[in-house]
Design an enzyme around this catalytic site. Structure first.
Site, PDB file in Angstrom:
ATOM      1  N   ARG A 126       0.829  -1.213   0.000  1.00 14.00           N
ATOM      2  CA  ARG A 126       0.000   0.000   0.000  1.00 14.00           C
ATOM      3  C   ARG A 126       0.862   1.261   0.000  1.00 14.00           C
ATOM      4  NH1 ARG A 126      -3.765   2.958   3.861  1.00 14.00           N
ATOM      5  NH2 ARG A 126      -5.613   3.472   2.640  1.00 14.00           N
ATOM      6  N   ILE A 169      -7.203   7.639  -1.205  1.00 11.84           N
ATOM      7  CA  ILE A 169      -7.024   6.190  -1.278  1.00 11.84           C
ATOM      8  C   ILE A 169      -7.937   5.631  -0.194  1.00 11.84           C
ATOM      9  CG2 ILE A 169      -4.955   6.368   0.191  1.00 11.84           C
ATOM     10  CD1 ILE A 169      -3.931   3.787  -1.083  1.00 11.84           C
ATOM     11  N   SER A 170      -8.838   4.754  -0.582  1.00  8.55           N
ATOM     12  CA  SER A 170      -9.894   4.311   0.326  1.00  8.55           C
ATOM     13  C   SER A 170      -9.334   3.565   1.534  1.00  8.55           C
ATOM     14  CB  SER A 170     -10.876   3.400  -0.412  1.00  8.55           C
ATOM     15  OG  SER A 170     -11.585   4.101  -1.398  1.00  8.55           O
ATOM     16  N   GLN A 171     -10.110   3.590   2.602  1.00 12.86           N
ATOM     17  CA  GLN A 171      -9.793   2.822   3.802  1.00 12.86           C
ATOM     18  C   GLN A 171      -9.622   1.344   3.426  1.00 12.86           C
ATOM     19  OE1 GLN A 171     -13.060   2.821   6.522  1.00 12.86           O
ATOM     20  NE2 GLN A 171     -11.913   1.872   8.188  1.00 12.86           N
ATOM     21  N   PRO A 172      -8.566   0.680   3.906  1.00 10.24           N
ATOM     22  CA  PRO A 172      -8.359  -0.733   3.554  1.00 10.24           C
ATOM     23  C   PRO A 172      -9.563  -1.626   3.844  1.00 10.24           C
ATOM     24  CG  PRO A 172      -6.387   0.138   4.566  1.00 10.24           C
ATOM     25  CD  PRO A 172      -7.433   1.225   4.680  1.00 10.24           C
TER      26      PRO A 172
END
Length: 204
Positions: free
Chosen positions: A29, A55-58
């Site tokens: 990431r 960048i989206s939350q995992p």
């Protein structure tokens, strides 16, 4: 234990598909976040990447990917490339990913990040993601990383192959993560948990 392994241990409380969790652990990431945010690359939170995007939350990436039920031979459309991270996760689990982004600068940076991460089965396109990619359709799975009404997703749902799945945040009184599945000529829709995404913007 590595930072990636710590993140996966946290996500395992909410995500059951071990293939998805392995992809989260495998894809670096840190390759997809701005240099100044790399110390936070494995935090379970969204991070800014410019152009008003994140960048989206995992957890959200893992959950959406799990709902797509990907097979190794699947052809996948990813709407909203952003950092390229979600496309990388999808590409780890599918045969090929086509990822569409409105912002040329974001698409370029995402391409560089994908190369750093060694991901080779993603094709990037610049354009109006709400229109999909009709020349490459049909798709076995479509991932939409921006929120829109169900009516606005009909064009994308029309590009699903038989048995194909679409996962998107759908706006109503609240945004809800929603799964659409093509069954013959019919597309069924199932609303799940609440989420928060930027809106799906039409036009270039």
């Amino acid at each position: 234990m590595s930072e990636a392994a710590h993140l996966v241990a946290e996500l395992r409380q909410y995500v059951a598909d071990e293939r998805v969790l392995r992809a989260i652990e495998r894809v670096p990431r840190e390759a997809f976040v701005p240099d100044d945010l790399r110390p936070h690359a494995y935090d379970n939170t969204a991070l800014g990447i410019g152009c008003g995007q994140t960048i989206s939350q995992p957890l959200v990436v893992a959950r959406m990917t799990e709902l797509l039920e990907l097979d190794p031979g699947d052809r996948v459309l990813d709407v909203g490339t952003g950092s390229g991270y979600h496309a990388a996760i999808l590409a780890t689990l599918a045969a090929h990913v086509w990822s569409v982004e409105r912002h040329a600068d974001l698409s370029r940076v995402a391409g560089e990040a994908l190369a750093r991460a060694g991901i080779e089965n993603v094709t990037l396109a610049i354009g109006d993601g709400s229109l999909g990619l009709p020349d490459e359709a049909p798709f076995d799975a479509i991932n939409v990383a921006a929120a829109g009404g169900r009516d606005g997703l009909e064009t994308l749902a029309g590009q699903l192959a038989p048995g194909g799945r679409l996962v998107a945040p759908v706006t109503g009184r609240r945004q809800r993560l929603t799964v659409a599945r093509r069954e013959g000529r019919h597309v069924s829709w199932r609303a799940l948990e609440e989420v928060r995404f930027v809106p799906l913007v039409r036009g270039r």
